[in-house]
Design a protein around this motif. Structure first.
Motif, PDB file in Angstrom:
ATOM      1  N   HIS A  10     -16.686   6.465  -7.670  1.00 33.33           N
ATOM      2  CA  HIS A  10     -16.670   5.579  -6.504  1.00 33.33           C
ATOM      3  C   HIS A  10     -15.967   6.234  -5.339  1.00 33.33           C
ATOM      4  CE1 HIS A  10     -18.237   2.125  -8.556  1.00 33.33           C
ATOM      5  NE2 HIS A  10     -17.332   2.232  -9.500  1.00 33.33           N
TER       6      HIS A  10
ATOM      7  N   TYR B 176      -7.856  -0.636  -4.817  1.00 33.68           N
ATOM      8  CA  TYR B 176      -8.878  -0.333  -3.829  1.00 33.68           C
ATOM      9  C   TYR B 176     -10.238  -0.852  -4.255  1.00 33.68           C
ATOM     10  CZ  TYR B 176      -6.004   2.892  -1.116  1.00 33.68           C
ATOM     11  OH  TYR B 176      -5.062   3.450  -0.324  1.00 33.68           O
ATOM     12  N   ARG B 177     -11.052  -1.078  -3.265  1.00 34.85           N
ATOM     13  CA  ARG B 177     -12.400  -1.561  -3.523  1.00 34.85           C
ATOM     14  C   ARG B 177     -13.355  -0.408  -3.308  1.00 34.85           C
ATOM     15  NH1 ARG B 177     -13.869  -6.942  -0.493  1.00 34.85           N
ATOM     16  NH2 ARG B 177     -12.864  -7.701  -2.303  1.00 34.85           N
TER      17      ARG B 177
ATOM     18  N   GLY C 254      -6.189  -0.271  -9.494  1.00 35.44           N
ATOM     19  CA  GLY C 254      -7.305  -1.146  -9.161  1.00 35.44           C
ATOM     20  C   GLY C 254      -7.137  -1.849  -7.837  1.00 35.44           C
TER      21      GLY C 254
ATOM     22  N   LEU D 156     -16.297   1.667  -1.887  1.00 33.71           N
ATOM     23  CA  LEU D 156     -16.845   1.492  -0.548  1.00 33.71           C
ATOM     24  C   LEU D 156     -18.309   1.861  -0.428  1.00 33.71           C
ATOM     25  CD1 LEU D 156     -13.868   2.972   1.469  1.00 33.71           C
ATOM     26  CD2 LEU D 156     -14.385   0.593   1.088  1.00 33.71           C
TER      27      LEU D 156
ATOM     28  N   SER E 239      -8.450  -2.800   0.389  1.00 31.06           N
ATOM     29  CA  SER E 239      -7.922  -3.375  -0.840  1.00 31.06           C
ATOM     30  C   SER E 239      -8.854  -4.457  -1.362  1.00 31.06           C
ATOM     31  CB  SER E 239      -6.539  -3.979  -0.596  1.00 31.06           C
ATOM     32  OG  SER E 239      -6.681  -5.250   0.013  1.00 31.06           O
ATOM     33  N   ASN E 240      -8.646  -4.802  -2.623  1.00 27.60           N
ATOM     34  CA  ASN E 240      -9.516  -5.803  -3.232  1.00 27.60           C
ATOM     35  C   ASN E 240      -9.179  -7.202  -2.744  1.00 27.60           C
ATOM     36  OD1 ASN E 240      -7.131  -6.310  -4.539  1.00 27.60           O
ATOM     37  ND2 ASN E 240      -7.729  -5.266  -6.411  1.00 27.60           N
ATOM     38  N   GLN E 241      -8.208  -7.304  -1.828  1.00 30.21           N
ATOM     39  CA  GLN E 241      -7.878  -8.619  -1.299  1.00 30.21           C
ATOM     40  C   GLN E 241      -8.377  -8.800   0.116  1.00 30.21           C
ATOM     41  OE1 GLN E 241      -3.692  -8.939  -1.982  1.00 30.21           O
ATOM     42  NE2 GLN E 241      -3.998  -9.123  -4.181  1.00 30.21           N
ATOM     43  N   CYS E 242      -9.165  -7.833   0.580  1.00 28.14           N
ATOM     44  CA  CYS E 242      -9.674  -7.936   1.948  1.00 28.14           C
ATOM     45  C   CYS E 242     -10.861  -8.885   1.947  1.00 28.14           C
ATOM     46  CB  CYS E 242     -10.098  -6.551   2.424  1.00 28.14           C
ATOM     47  SG  CYS E 242     -10.818  -6.572   4.059  1.00 28.14           S
TER      48      CYS E 242
ATOM     49  N   ASP F 127      -4.957  -6.076   3.722  1.00 32.16           N
ATOM     50  CA  ASP F 127      -6.403  -5.834   3.695  1.00 32.16           C
ATOM     51  C   ASP F 127      -6.719  -4.353   3.578  1.00 32.16           C
ATOM     52  OD1 ASP F 127      -6.693  -8.374   6.192  1.00 32.16           O
ATOM     53  OD2 ASP F 127      -7.059  -8.546   4.051  1.00 32.16           O
TER      54      ASP F 127
ATOM     55  N   TYR G 257     -13.315   5.557  -2.545  1.00 30.41           N
ATOM     56  CA  TYR G 257     -12.293   4.567  -2.245  1.00 30.41           C
ATOM     57  C   TYR G 257     -11.658   4.766  -0.883  1.00 30.41           C
ATOM     58  CZ  TYR G 257     -12.462   3.200  -7.133  1.00 30.41           C
ATOM     59  OH  TYR G 257     -12.856   2.743  -8.349  1.00 30.41           O
TER      60      TYR G 257
ATOM     61  N   PRO H 162     -14.670  -6.695   4.025  1.00 36.45           N
ATOM     62  CA  PRO H 162     -14.647  -5.234   4.100  1.00 36.45           C
ATOM     63  C   PRO H 162     -15.818  -4.675   4.879  1.00 36.45           C
ATOM     64  CG  PRO H 162     -15.183  -5.984   1.885  1.00 36.45           C
ATOM     65  CD  PRO H 162     -14.852  -7.192   2.668  1.00 36.45           C
TER      66      PRO H 162
END
Lengths: 557, 320
Positions: free
Chosen positions: A151, A119-120, A117, A122, A358-361, A103, A153, A364
């Motif tokens: 962005h 990170y998401r 890619g 924020l 991460s983009n799988q969290c 996450d 991150y 967030p």
């Protein structure tokens, strides 16, 4: 039966034995500083666990870690930490190649993750209303913490100061020398490279052995990415701060590589001289990091160039062995007295280092809310100092201090794993500097605490040089250049600059030790041959990418 | 005298005739085929299907974007790989270390197997075997740590050599590139010797004892027996293992070189795998690493078929 009862009784007292601390003012409201209604998310009672990858080796916190338990109690959030084992570059490469991320990620290779890619962004979770503390924290630096694509991150972990701040202890780059050596020769002024090695030589002549081990005058770690110990000194010796592989002219802001220039030659010539006098042992160039730390922990090493955090484990080991006088003090030396040393720098905002989501969290927003809530003075005091009454006391003037026992705890690794925030706290954004009540954020910076925690030899040393803090031995820190530090500029994936950097690194590691281990009369001709090796490396690409990065920073920041 | 025995041994290796595959045959062997199907499926899924990823080598691969969105660059990565002046050196290192390991590995394993075979005292034989194959189970991380301690300036090798007055000052073994191949060879032998002898010992135990008795009658001593019976007896095993090893000659490996290599010895220590790691994965150039992998696979396949062919021509057992 009686035994069972006793066991039960003991367990009960153990469970209910948490100290009654008044933490009602934390977490669910926003402390004394801010009134706002962002507590809605923070109060979210459903428990959630985040998986976190920390890109540094460390030990797991204990299951009932005091700080983590408090966070769970107030926010319902727990964490599963994974620490780095082995090489960070490799682990990063593997994580990216697999596309599976935990996450939350913390890594020095932030740019790689951004490019992949992972990170998401924020900024959608942060705003003046939703996260007042975070907003306030980063508002002055919004431009700096944005990545190239605009962005945000990563939440930088260090470098944002409130009110005054004093740098007390020093863990940056320096030429370190054993305190015992300084004491032996009555605390002399050591300003130049020659004076430094003369001092070491004099001590070695007097004491060829320390505690049964042969004395080693100087160590130069040449292992893997930690080899900045071998590569960086010429920059500092010429009066430049730590910009990685380049020196940047403070007026023109132009960067150039220095390892193949006349800035580097005198240093390696000196090392060659030192080797031939027996001050440097040949196997310093083939040790790996563990062997280096083991050597340092014997207390027989008189000096090295390194960054304080890198050998902190050895220093702690020596302190645990009671050999405080064998630990090291930093010196800011240059080639000659006319050059002003620039070692100590003002803490720059540590962009690209800290928590990234991460983009799988799955959630967030909740994590950001947590970070925001922890960015209040009350929580920062808990994270940094501890629990009042347990980890620190308050005197009549409201100043924090610690008892001897509490200080001893802070040096105990096992205790710290059970009672401090560890890497979690390390990576959080912090309210560094001074709190509104006058207490310093970090116990190490609290003047009285710092002084009281010093051992005798340290006090002697500070008094002899007329300074209050170890960091002052390095002089005052000048104002940072706008684009400082250049080592943070990312080089991109597989670019010519990245290839050039790798080649520069390899070439230096391959030939410099050979030069140093050769005979003195062969050094000059050897140096010419060494310079030839650089002809096939595309240094241009590397320098121009860094210069581009600098120009961008000058514009945006 | 020897020739009768040799002929008998040779008769065992008559080449099988080529059969036509008939439906009847398949039905007769259907249980065997059924058992092998899961393994076949496994190999197809894990070894053949992923080959489509070789496409990465023809692109500037950047993770995070789908394969179809990448930039195609044709043979650029291969050109980068082969035209790099380092590549020849890296290839040389890989081949040299593999060949040394191969030769040392084979000769020592066979010799030890021969010697162990002669020992009748079972306890001694068992203990020697066990002790010798224990290092195989160590990971290279530990083994490399042991090796670098042993070779350190205060390590046992230097201490012994100085005591015997062969050298006056400790030699820094790990800092000299020219010792590196030898160090890798010897370390690999120490680690894998015991394990490799197991196969040879097993093959040796399959030799008909009547042959030994016949040779005894013919007046052969110990060494003659070894030379004329044992060695020819395990020849098929040797040949097959040799073919396999030749096919893996570019696999000199990553672990030993990564762990024992130092900045100063990189010219001699860097193998193709290590090169792909340093200039591929570490700096984010996955395409280069893939290109290196393709190169290795192609060469290995060519070598295996070549070695197999050689074996066929020499009248030996073949793999394929």
């Amino acid at each position: 039966m009686v035994v069972i009862m006793m066991v039960l009784a003991i367990t009960m007292t153990g469970c209910g034995g948490k100290k009654e601390v008044d933490t009602s003012h934390l977490g669910n409201t926003n402390g004394d500083n801010q009134t706002g209604d962002t507590d809605a998310s923070a109060k979210n009672a459903a428990p959630i666990t985040y998986t976190v990858f920390i890109g540094a080796p460390d030990q797991q916190l204990t299951k009932n870690n005091k700080i983590m338990a408090l966070i769970e109690e107030h926010f319902g959030v727990t964490f599963e930490f994974e620490y780095l084992v082995g090489d960070l570059d490799q682990k990063t490469g593997v994580m990216i190649a697999s596309g599976e991320y935990p996450d939350i990620i913390v890594s020095n290779n932030t740019q790689d993750f951004i490019n992949a890619g992972a990170y998401r962004p924020l900024e959608e979770y942060m705003s003046k209303d939703k996260t007042p503390h975070l907003y306030n924290h980063f508002e002055p630096y919004m431009n700096k913490i944005k990545a190239d694509d605009g962005h945000i991150y990563v939440l930088p972990n260090y470098g944002r100061y409130y009110n005054d701040y004093i740098i007390t202890d020093y863990v940056g780059p320096a030429f370190w020398i054993q305190k015992e050596v300084l004491k032996e020769f009555n605390y002399p002024e050591v300003k130049t490279l020659d004076a430094y090695f003369d001092l070491i030589e004099a001590y070695m002549d007097k004491y060829p052995e320390i505690d049964g081990q042969p004395t080693i005058g100087f160590e130069a770690l040449s292992f893997d990415w930690r080899s900045f110990c071998l590569k960086n000194p010429p920059a500092h010796l010429s009066g430049y701060p730590n910009d990685g592989g380049v020196v940047v002219d403070p007026e023109t802001h132009i960067a150039e590589v220095f390892c193949n220039t006349d800035k580097a030659k005198p240093y390696y010539k000196k090392l060659n001289e030192a080797y031939n006098k027996g001050i440097i042992k040949a196997d310093t160039f083939i040790q790996n990091y563990d062997e280096y730390l083991a050597r340092l922990s014997t207390g027989a090493v008189l000096g090295m160039f390194d960054q304080g955090w890198q050998f902190a484990a050895a220093r702690d080991s020596l302190i645990a062995q009671g050999k405080i006088e064998r630990t090291w003090a930093p010196l800011a030396i240059t080639y000659d007295e006319s050059i002003t040393p620039y070692y100590l720098d003002r803490g720059a905002l540590n962009i690209d280092r800290g928590f990234g989501i991460s983009n799988q969290c799955k959630d967030p927003e909740r994590f950001i809310q947590l970070v925001d809530a922890l960015l209040t003075e009350d929580w920062q005091k808990i994270l940094s100092w501890g629990i009042e009454g347990e980890d620190y006391m308050v005197d009549e003037k409201g100043m924090f201090y610690r008892t001897e026992e509490q200080r001893l705890n802070q040096e105990d690794t096992a205790w710290k794993l059970a009672n401090k925030g560890g890497q979690f706290f390390e990576q959080l954004p912090k309210l560094e500097g001074t709190f509104s009540d006058g207490n310093a954020f970090s116990p190490g910076s609290q003047p009285y605490e710092y002084r009281s925690a010093l051992k005798e030899i340290d006090i002697e040393l500070l008094d002899a040089y007329g300074v209050d803090y170890i960091s002052e031995l390095l002089g005052r820190a000048p104002e940072n250049r706008k684009d400082y530090p250049a080592w943070q500029i990312p080089l991109g994936d597989g670019t010519d600059a990245a290839v050039a950097e790798q080649q520069l690194h390899e070439t230096q590691l391959r030939y410099i030790p050979q030069l140093i281990l050769g005979s003195p009369d062969k050094f000059d001709s050897g140096w010419e041959d060494y310079l030839d090796k650089f002809k096939s490396i595309d240094i241009e690409a590397y320098e121009s990418l860094i210069n581009e990065g600098i120009q961008e920073r000058l514009k945006e920041w | 005298m020897g020739s009768v025995v040799e002929d008998q041994v040779k008769k065992k290796h008559v080449r099988k005739k080529h059969h036509r595959i008939t439906w009847k045959q398949i039905k007769k062997q259907k249980e065997f085929m059924l058992i092998s199907i899961p393994f076949l499926v496994y190999i197809i899924i894990f070894s053949y299907l992923p080959l489509w990823g070789w496409l990465m080598a023809f692109q500037n691969y950047r993770p995070g974007k789908a394969l179809t969105e990448q930039v195609w660059v044709g043979l650029k990565q291969f050109r980068l790989l082969f035209l790099d002046e380092r590549f020849l050196r890296v290839l040389r290192n890989t081949l040299a270390m593999s060949t040394i390991n191969l030769i040392l590995g084979f000769t020592t394993a066979i010799i030890l197997a021969l010697l162990l075979n002669e020992i009748k005292h079972r306890l001694f034989k068992r203990s020697v075997q066990t002790i010798s194959y224990l290092p195989h189970f160590l990971s290279w991380v530990i083994a490399a740590g042991i090796v670098s301690m042993v070779l350190g300036s205060q390590g046992i090798v230097n201490v012994v050599l100085m005591e015997l007055n062969i050298i006056k000052e400790p030699v820094l073994w790990l800092s000299e590139g020219k010792y590196f191949w030898g160090i890798v060879g010897i370390s690999t032998v120490w680690k894998e010797l015991g394990w490799n002898t197991i196969i040879y010992l097993a093959a040796m135990s399959a030799i008909n004892p009547a042959l030994y008795e016949a040779a005894e009658v013919d007046g052969a001593g110990r060494f003659k027996k070894m030379w004329h019976i044992t060695l020819p007896g395990i020849r098929p095993t040797i040949v097959i293992l040799l073919i396999l090893s030749i096919g893996r000659i570019l696999e000199a490996g990553l672990e030993v070189q990564y762990l024992l290599g130092r900045g100063m010895t990189m010219d001699w220590a860097e193998t193709i795998d290590l090169f792909a790691l340093n200039y591929g994965i570490k700096i984010g150039n996955y395409s280069l690493a893939t290109a290196a992998g393709i190169f290795k696979s192609l060469v290995s396949v060519i070598l295996i078929f070549g070695a197999n062919n050689m074996a066929k021509r020499l009248g030996q057992e073949r793999l394929i």
